[in-house]
Enzyme design. Structure first.
Site, PDB file in Angstrom:
ATOM      1  N   HIS A 131       0.816  -1.210   0.000  1.00 37.83           N
ATOM      2  CA  HIS A 131       0.000   0.000   0.000  1.00 37.83           C
ATOM      3  C   HIS A 131       0.848   1.258   0.000  1.00 37.83           C
ATOM      4  O   HIS A 131       1.949   1.278   0.568  1.00 37.83           O
ATOM      5  CB  HIS A 131      -0.905   0.017   1.242  1.00 37.83           C
ATOM      6  CG  HIS A 131      -2.210  -0.667   1.040  1.00 37.83           C
ATOM      7  ND1 HIS A 131      -3.417  -0.043   1.213  1.00 37.83           N
ATOM      8  CD2 HIS A 131      -2.498  -1.935   0.650  1.00 37.83           C
ATOM      9  CE1 HIS A 131      -4.402  -0.890   0.960  1.00 37.83           C
ATOM     10  NE2 HIS A 131      -3.860  -2.041   0.611  1.00 37.83           N
ATOM     11  N   GLU A 162      -6.164  -0.732  -6.345  1.00 34.87           N
ATOM     12  CA  GLU A 162      -7.183   0.146  -5.769  1.00 34.87           C
ATOM     13  C   GLU A 162      -6.790   1.596  -6.024  1.00 34.87           C
ATOM     14  O   GLU A 162      -5.607   1.948  -5.995  1.00 34.87           O
ATOM     15  CB  GLU A 162      -7.321  -0.066  -4.246  1.00 34.87           C
ATOM     16  CG  GLU A 162      -7.727  -1.454  -3.824  1.00 34.87           C
ATOM     17  CD  GLU A 162      -6.534  -2.250  -3.314  1.00 34.87           C
ATOM     18  OE1 GLU A 162      -5.436  -1.673  -3.130  1.00 34.87           O
ATOM     19  OE2 GLU A 162      -6.699  -3.471  -3.111  1.00 34.87           O
TER      20      GLU A 162
END
Length: 298
Positions: free
Chosen positions: A37, A106
């Site tokens: 991330h 994402e």
């Protein structure tokens, strides 16, 4: 059923993650997966170190446990040729214990490079090209590629590991299963859907492959505290992946989950000291045809 441990980059800094990795192997976990991330889901989580640097360190404090990205998006923050180089390096450092888990990504993490956020069908097209490029580089020798989204000009992995890096692809429905089952070595999914496993094996037209799931739990001796912690850290999970892939930042997830209650989270995530709800949830993955489950301790 093989049980793994999740090195959650959104919940801990790099030094703690390396320490947790060593502890997880000592505790007997079969494998360890790591999220990749640029931002945490929620500001309360508070972390987002660079996964690949941490993985390099983890290879040196573990000896037995298999390692996996869960998952890396090889299309926007990273060019797929660079992902292939990183994966080959981690495979060499780990002595053949690494699996490259890939996904379509994402918005939360990929928007940071300023390229916008394409619709799901375009993201799948990009991922399909990336898998071709990475596989081509894993074959060895010089590699060239010209597609709709990526180009590769005379690239070569100079430190190619003895053991080829297996590739797993994250899927959520029939469209992604049909697209990637034939080109991936294993399936990755976060929901215990039997139809995913069945369609995956039917599409491959070969022997069944590993299927790796993930299960968040909030274990603790004080159930109320475990529920509170799960709500604070993991209420974003209630949105489902179609929502989670689209929101651009922690503020968006905070707004989208402002009405999620502690009871809502406790209803979907095992919380507290009792092991049976955790075992029951893992059993659901086994009955759906999964071979591996990585636990997330919130």
């Amino acid at each position: 059923m093989r049980i793994g441990y999740t090195l959650m980059t959104e919940q801990a800094g790099p030094n703690d993650l390396v320490r947790y990795a060593a502890g997880a192997e000592q505790a007997g976990f079969d494998f360890e997966v790591m999220s990749d991330h640029y931002s945490p889901w929620l500001a309360e989580q508070g972390h987002a170190p660079y996964a690949w640097s941490v993985l390099g360190a983890v290879t040196q404090v573990t000896e037995r446990a298999e390692l996996m990205t869960y998952v890396t998006c090889p299309t926007m923050r990273y060019h797929p040729a660079v992902v292939a180089q990183k994966a080959a390096t981690v495979q060499a450092l780990s002595g053949g214990r690494f699996t490259l888990g890939l996904g379509a990504g994402e918005n939360l993490n990929e928007h940071v490079v300023g390229r916008g956020w394409p619709p799901a069908n375009v993201r799948h097209d990009m991922l399909a090209e990336a898998v071709q490029i990475i596989g081509g580089l894993f074959d060895g020798g010089y590699f060239d590629y010209e597609g709709k989204h990526f180009r590769v000009d005379s690239a070569k992995l100079w430190d190619l590991p003895e053991t080829r890096v297996p590739i797993g692809v994250a899927v959520s429905g029939s469209q992604s299963v049909r697209r990637f089952a034939a080109v991936a070595d294993l399936m990755i999914a976060v929901e215990p859907k039997k139809e995913l496993s069945q369609e995956w094996d039917a599409t491959r037209l070969g022997p069944p492959t590993r299927k790796v799931g993930q299960l968040p739990v909030s274990w603790g001796t004080d159930k109320d505290a475990a529920v509170k912690r799960a709500h604070e850290q993991f209420r974003w999970f209630a949105g489902g992946w179609k929502v989670n892939a689209e929101l651009p930042g922690p503020a968006g997830f905070a707004g989208a989950t402002q009405f999620v209650r502690e009871d809502d989270v406790a209803g979907s995530i095992p919380c507290g000291p009792d092991a049976e709800p955790i075992a029951e949830a893992v059993r659901g993955f086994a009955e759906a045809g999964f071979t591996d489950v990585a636990l997330v301790q919130i």
